[in-house]
Enzyme design. Structure first.
Site, PDB file in Angstrom:
ATOM      1  CE1 TYR A 134      -3.167   2.921   0.568  1.00  0.00           C
ATOM      2  CE2 TYR A 134      -3.820   1.904   2.630  1.00  0.00           C
ATOM      3  CZ  TYR A 134      -3.988   2.874   1.679  1.00  0.00           C
ATOM      4  OH  TYR A 134      -4.993   3.813   1.831  1.00  0.00           O
ATOM      5  CE  LYS A 162      -5.990   2.107  -1.844  1.00  0.00           C
ATOM      6  NZ  LYS A 162      -6.463   2.685  -0.570  1.00  0.00           N
TER       7      LYS A 162
END
Length: 301
Positions: A134, A162
């Site tokens: 992330y 992500k």
């Protein structure tokens, strides 16, 4: 596990007493699944993970995994400051039945890229589930470079990314250099059509809590090569995204954004209360009315 499509970062409904509202959470999950989403990401930024106690995190995971019942993959955020704490969350996520883990770089501590590599490799080795990085420099204060991500991808330490960095150039580098099966998911609600056009596999949109159908229509249009329809849907969602600015300068960005998502979900009858975790500033009645108008303009009321 190659992830594609729409994977919303699920909001965490709360009671006025700031406890997890499991009943509303179940309704939210049904709302998202009925919208046609391809997966769910719990305990991320839009889930208010930074504000939740370990017991609240466990309740969210158990509620979501149990209610989903394997219909779509459930990704569990294991976000915390250091590797030992992240490993504790990974053990809890695995025990709860999550399908994958999502982790940022370590934060609060000042880290070197070598330490960040070590962090992700240890999580991949000991976590027992696929790991998605992330990239969130606005909160973590560390940018995951394309070279670092591709190095970890080549080792098999990462299953995907992500990208909430806002750096589309770096994301494109990852898309161009990634190995087969490595998922790249944009975290930007307002540039999904362009991210998909450059080769991203899907989107993790906080606004997708409010309008999952819209993001599913957008990604479906892009998948069938209908750029005009994807652009039209994206522009409608850009206008809807103005709800996150309604709080203005009297509150922090998290208060404004998460408060807007919850207010919209409450106005749509999905959750019972728009309560956000302490110490976030709540939206007032006038701000909620402005969100209602934006929802109506988007065809959601």
């Amino acid at each position: 596990m190659m992830l594609t499509g729409v994977i919303p970062p699920v909001c965490t409904p709360m009671t006025p007493e700031h406890e997890v509202d499991a009943t509303s959470l179940v309704r939210l999950i049904d709302h998202l699944l009925e919208g046609g989403v391809d997966g769910l990401f719990v305990l991320g930024s839009s889930s208010e993970v930074a504000y939740l106690t370990d017991a609240q995190r466990a309740l969210v995971l158990e509620t979501v995994v149990g209610h989903v019942g394997g219909r779509v993959p459930v990704l569990a955020g294991v976000i915390d400051m250091t590797t030992p704490r992240v490993l504790e969350h990974a053990r809890a996520a695995r025990a709860a039945g999550a399908d994958a883990l999502v982790a940022t770089a370590p934060f609060y501590t000042r880290t070197h890229p070598t330490e960040i590599r070590t962090h992700f490799r240890i999580l991949a080795d000991r976590g027992g589930l696929p790991v998605y990085a992330y990239d969130l420099p606005v909160s973590v204060h560390t940018k995951l470079t394309a070279d670092l991500l591709l190095d970890l991808a080549a080792d098999g330490a990462l299953a995907g990314l992500k990208d909430s960095s806002g750096d589309d150039g770096a994301m494109r580098q990852v898309i161009l250099g990634r190995p087969a099966g490595f998922s790249v998911l944009t975290g930007s609600e307002i540039t999904v059509d362009s991210a998909l056009a450059m080769g991203a596999d899907g989107v993790v949109p906080g606004l997708g809590n409010v309008d999952p159908h819209g993001y599913v229509r957008l990604t479906s249009a892009a998948a069938r090569g209908d750029a005009a329809a994807a652009k039209e849907e994206q522009e409608r969602l850009v206008r809807l995204f103005q709800i996150v600015r309604v709080g203005g300068s009297r509150m922090g960005g998290s208060s404004a954004g998460l408060g807007a998502f919850k207010a919209a979900l409450c106005l749509r009858g999905v959750i019972d209360h728009p309560t956000t975790a302490l110490p976030q500033i709540p939206l007032n009645a006038d701000e909620t009315r402005r969100i209602e108008k934006l929802l109506a303009a988007a065809g959601l009321l």
